[in-house]
Design an enzyme around this catalytic site. Structure first.
Site, PDB file in Angstrom:
ATOM      1  CB  CYS A  74      -0.937  -0.119   1.155  1.00 38.87           C
ATOM      2  SG  CYS A  74      -2.092  -1.298   1.150  1.00 38.87           S
ATOM      3  CG  HIS A  79      -6.195   1.925   0.255  1.00 41.82           C
ATOM      4  ND1 HIS A  79      -5.103   2.367  -0.408  1.00 41.82           N
ATOM      5  CD2 HIS A  79      -5.758   0.591   0.791  1.00 41.82           C
ATOM      6  CE1 HIS A  79      -4.226   1.665   0.013  1.00 41.82           C
ATOM      7  NE2 HIS A  79      -4.399   0.469   0.601  1.00 41.82           N
ATOM      8  CB  CYS A 138       0.100   0.596   7.783  1.00 43.56           C
ATOM      9  SG  CYS A 138      -1.904   0.423   7.222  1.00 43.56           S
TER      10      CYS A 138
HETATM   11  C1  COA Z   1     -14.837  -4.719   4.147  1.00 40.79           C
HETATM   12  C2  COA Z   1     -15.302  -5.160   2.879  1.00 40.79           C
HETATM   13  C3  COA Z   1     -15.104  -6.656   2.887  1.00 40.79           C
HETATM   14  C4  COA Z   1     -16.806  -4.681   2.599  1.00 40.79           C
HETATM   15  O1  COA Z   1     -17.060  -4.970   1.280  1.00 40.79           O
HETATM   16  P1  COA Z   1     -18.480  -4.918   0.637  1.00 40.79           P
HETATM   17  O2  COA Z   1     -19.367  -5.932   1.207  1.00 40.79           O
HETATM   18  O3  COA Z   1     -18.477  -4.962  -0.837  1.00 40.79           O
HETATM   19  O4  COA Z   1     -18.885  -3.526   0.988  1.00 40.79           O
HETATM   20  P2  COA Z   1     -20.190  -2.469   0.657  1.00 40.79           P
HETATM   21  O5  COA Z   1     -19.674  -1.291   0.256  1.00 40.79           O
HETATM   22  O6  COA Z   1     -21.193  -3.365  -0.303  1.00 40.79           O
HETATM   23  O7  COA Z   1     -20.742  -2.149   2.096  1.00 40.79           O
HETATM   24  C5  COA Z   1     -21.605  -3.163   2.761  1.00 40.79           C
HETATM   25  C6  COA Z   1     -22.838  -2.527   3.445  1.00 40.79           C
HETATM   26  O8  COA Z   1     -22.298  -1.491   4.412  1.00 40.79           O
HETATM   27  C7  COA Z   1     -23.218  -0.320   3.737  1.00 40.79           C
HETATM   28  N1  COA Z   1     -21.991   0.850   4.445  1.00 40.79           N
HETATM   29  C8  COA Z   1     -20.689   0.677   4.127  1.00 40.79           C
HETATM   30  N2  COA Z   1     -20.093   1.955   4.468  1.00 40.79           N
HETATM   31  C9  COA Z   1     -21.006   2.621   5.194  1.00 40.79           C
HETATM   32  C10 COA Z   1     -21.138   3.877   5.874  1.00 40.79           C
HETATM   33  N3  COA Z   1     -20.292   4.928   6.000  1.00 40.79           N
HETATM   34  N4  COA Z   1     -22.222   4.299   6.234  1.00 40.79           N
HETATM   35  C11 COA Z   1     -23.548   3.473   6.035  1.00 40.79           C
HETATM   36  N5  COA Z   1     -23.495   2.326   5.725  1.00 40.79           N
HETATM   37  C12 COA Z   1     -22.335   1.794   4.867  1.00 40.79           C
HETATM   38  C13 COA Z   1     -23.122  -0.388   2.392  1.00 40.79           C
HETATM   39  O9  COA Z   1     -24.205   0.611   1.905  1.00 40.79           O
HETATM   40  C14 COA Z   1     -23.712  -1.747   2.296  1.00 40.79           C
HETATM   41  O10 COA Z   1     -25.071  -1.620   2.582  1.00 40.79           O
HETATM   42  P3  COA Z   1     -25.930  -2.811   1.937  1.00 40.79           P
HETATM   43  O11 COA Z   1     -25.150  -4.235   1.983  1.00 40.79           O
HETATM   44  O12 COA Z   1     -27.287  -2.574   2.435  1.00 40.79           O
HETATM   45  O13 COA Z   1     -26.025  -2.623   0.315  1.00 40.79           O
HETATM   46  C15 COA Z   1     -14.523  -4.595   1.568  1.00 40.79           C
HETATM   47  O14 COA Z   1     -14.532  -3.375   1.455  1.00 40.79           O
HETATM   48  C16 COA Z   1     -13.008  -4.924   2.105  1.00 40.79           C
HETATM   49  O15 COA Z   1     -12.423  -6.105   1.901  1.00 40.79           O
HETATM   50  N6  COA Z   1     -12.181  -4.009   2.568  1.00 40.79           N
HETATM   51  C17 COA Z   1     -10.837  -4.227   3.062  1.00 40.79           C
HETATM   52  C18 COA Z   1      -9.862  -3.795   2.114  1.00 40.79           C
HETATM   53  C19 COA Z   1      -8.486  -4.270   2.588  1.00 40.79           C
HETATM   54  O16 COA Z   1      -8.223  -5.225   2.781  1.00 40.79           O
HETATM   55  N7  COA Z   1      -7.517  -3.380   2.123  1.00 40.79           N
HETATM   56  C20 COA Z   1      -6.132  -3.212   2.421  1.00 40.79           C
HETATM   57  C21 COA Z   1      -5.909  -2.416   3.406  1.00 40.79           C
HETATM   58  S1  COA Z   1      -4.263  -2.578   4.010  1.00 40.79           S
END
Ligand code: COA
Length: 427
Positions: A90, A384, A414
């Site tokens: 990252c 990101h 990180c």
């Molecule tokens: C966490 C993760 C699995 C979620 O993926 P996802 O299920 O596709 O996420 P979505 O955007 O569909 O959000 C899921 C739900 O939460 C809701 N939501 C997300 N953020 C929200 C917020 N800030 N406020 C309100 N609702 C929110 C979405 O609307 C969605 O609702 P729904 O199911 O009713 O449509 C994915 O984003 C992920 O893997 N993130 C980590 C990435 C990572 O590892 N990065 C490396 C960093 S080192």
């Protein structure tokens, strides 16, 4: 050798988009080219002055693994500009920036472009080893019978695709599970994580509304018809609330966890880049640099412990190299992989025990002023794109330092493998 400092002359990024949405038919290369083309045009830099291009990409395309060189060849930069692609997970765009800055400091170039791009809509999906062996054998077969014999060995399970996981190869834990572990071991509660996520969206929404973030973006035309133009991020939620965040279920430990889709950075497509120049050259060309590079540092911790604690070591290192304390900073940009990781690193910086055990210092690094942290939002709200985030953060920090007439700004990222990157900018 270059006698002056390294100037951040300009920065630019594409709008960031949830993967699988507006950029689903584009590649990281398309996004990288859109942003570098715009950076060159907007800054009016003479392309022949560019000595190096370095770009970061974490999940490279098997068709164009050296993204940076393809960006040079696809944006009208002179074909004689050498370019390479780096992977520090990252922090890849930060690594690209550090490499171009090093080249300028060594006098190997007077100006360079550094950044990164990522498309999580376009990750390579692999065949199983057995299937790829069969395909290779079939392509080598000289007769139709030989080809059919190779394919006859295929069983249904051999057709199951192998997708890249966002997981730590040495431990098998995903990034999300690692964030969960940090939250539990450091006692970072759900409300604290949701508060960080809420502020990320609130600040990003404000910086979008008043045009600060828009000024950093280039429009992206969607090929092949070029009728649709993307001009805005699509992940920022100006209407999110603590209540809405609290209602989301935990994702990585469904029973006892605290990390949710709301307090984690989302899977994102995008690109970002900065133009760096030797101070003397920038002044001679009449540029007013946004900021100068004062110092940087990289660090690494054991991924088997707490994976995303690299900034807790890289930050004090970069500050020491700059001869500064946390209290000297006007602004801090901390990449938000997960709210739990931001809170854990802040806790470490403010802890005497961390300073003693990990840094060999008697007292804590210092207090992190939350009012100066991620004032235009962070990766939770903005998204990101792994390879690009470092250049997005550098651009925003430099622009915001200038706007606020600040003197010093710090950024940290990180990264997978237990790594951390930190850089101090000055004006
Ligand atoms: C966490 C993760 C699995 C979620 O993926 P996802 O299920 O596709 O996420 P979505 O955007 O569909 O959000 C899921 C739900 O939460 C809701 N939501 C997300 N953020 C929200 C917020 N800030 N406020 C309100 N609702 C929110 C979405 O609307 C969605 O609702 P729904 O199911 O009713 O449509 C994915 O984003 C992920 O893997 N993130 C980590 C990435 C990572 O590892 N990065 C490396 C960093 S080192």
């Amino acid at each position: 050798m270059n006698n002056g400092r390294v100037a951040v002359v300009a920065g630019c990024r594409t709008p960031f988009a949830k993967s699988g949405t507006v950029y689903r038919d584009l590649t990281a290369l398309d996004l990288g080219k859109a942003c570098v083309r715009e950076l060159v045009e907007r800054s009016e830099v003479d392309p022949s002055a560019i000595g190096y291009v370095v770009m970061g990409q974490v999940i490279p395309s098997v068709k164009a693994p050296n993204l940076a060189r393809e960006v040079v060849l696809g944006t009208g930069l002179p074909a004689g500009v050498p370019a390479h692609t780096v992977n520090r997970a990252c922090a890849s765009a930060n690594e690209a920036i550090a490499e171009v800055a090093s080249a300028i400091m060594a006098g190997h170039a007077e100006a360079g472009i550094a950044g990164g791009a990522e498309s999580l809509s376009d990750v390579p999906i692999l065949h199983s080893r057995k299937m790829s062996r069969v395909l290779q054998e079939a392509s080598r077969a000289r007769t139709l019978g030989g080809r059919l014999a190779a394919f006859a060995r295929v069983r249904p399970r051999d057709l199951v695709p192998d997708t890249p996981a966002i997981a730590e190869p040495s431990t098998g834990l995903t990034m999300g599970q690692s964030a969960e572990k940090m939250a539990k071991e450091n006692g970072i509660g759900r409300e604290e994580q949701d508060r960080i996520a809420f502020l990320s969206h609130r600040n990003a929404a404000a910086a979008t509304e008043d045009g600060r973030l828009k000024a950093e973006m280039c429009p992206v035309l969607i090929s092949p018809r070029f009728e649709q133009v993307v001009t805005a991020d699509n992940l920022v939620r100006k209407d999110t609330s603590m209540e809405a965040l609290a209602a989301l279920p935990p994702v990585f430990d469904r029973k006892h966890g605290t990390v949710t889709a709301g307090n984690a950075s989302p899977l994102t497509d995008g690109a970002a880049a900065v133009l760096l120049m030797a101070e003397g050259k920038a002044k001679a060309e009449g540029y007013e640099p946004l900021a100068y590079v004062r110092s940087w540092a990289v660090a690494a911790v054991d991924p088997g412990g707490q994976l995303l604690m690299g900034p807790g070591i890289a930050i004090p290192k970069a500050l020491a190299r700059a001869g500064l304390e946390l209290s000297d900073l006007d602004l801090i940009e901390m990449h938000e992989a997960f709210a739990a990781q931001v809170a854990s690193n802040i806790q470490a910086l403010e802890s005497d025990a961390w300073a003693r055990d990990k840094l060999g210092r008697s007292k804590a690094v210092g207090k992190v002023d939350r009012e100066r942290l991620n004032v235009c939002g962070g990766s939770i709200a903005l998204g990101h794109p792994f390879g690009a985030t470092g250049a997005r953060i550098t651009t925003t920090l430099a622009n915001e330092l200038r706007r606020r007439k600040g003197k010093f700004g710090l950024l940290s990222v990180c990264a997978q493998g237990g790594m951390g990157f930190a850089m101090v900018l000055e004006r």
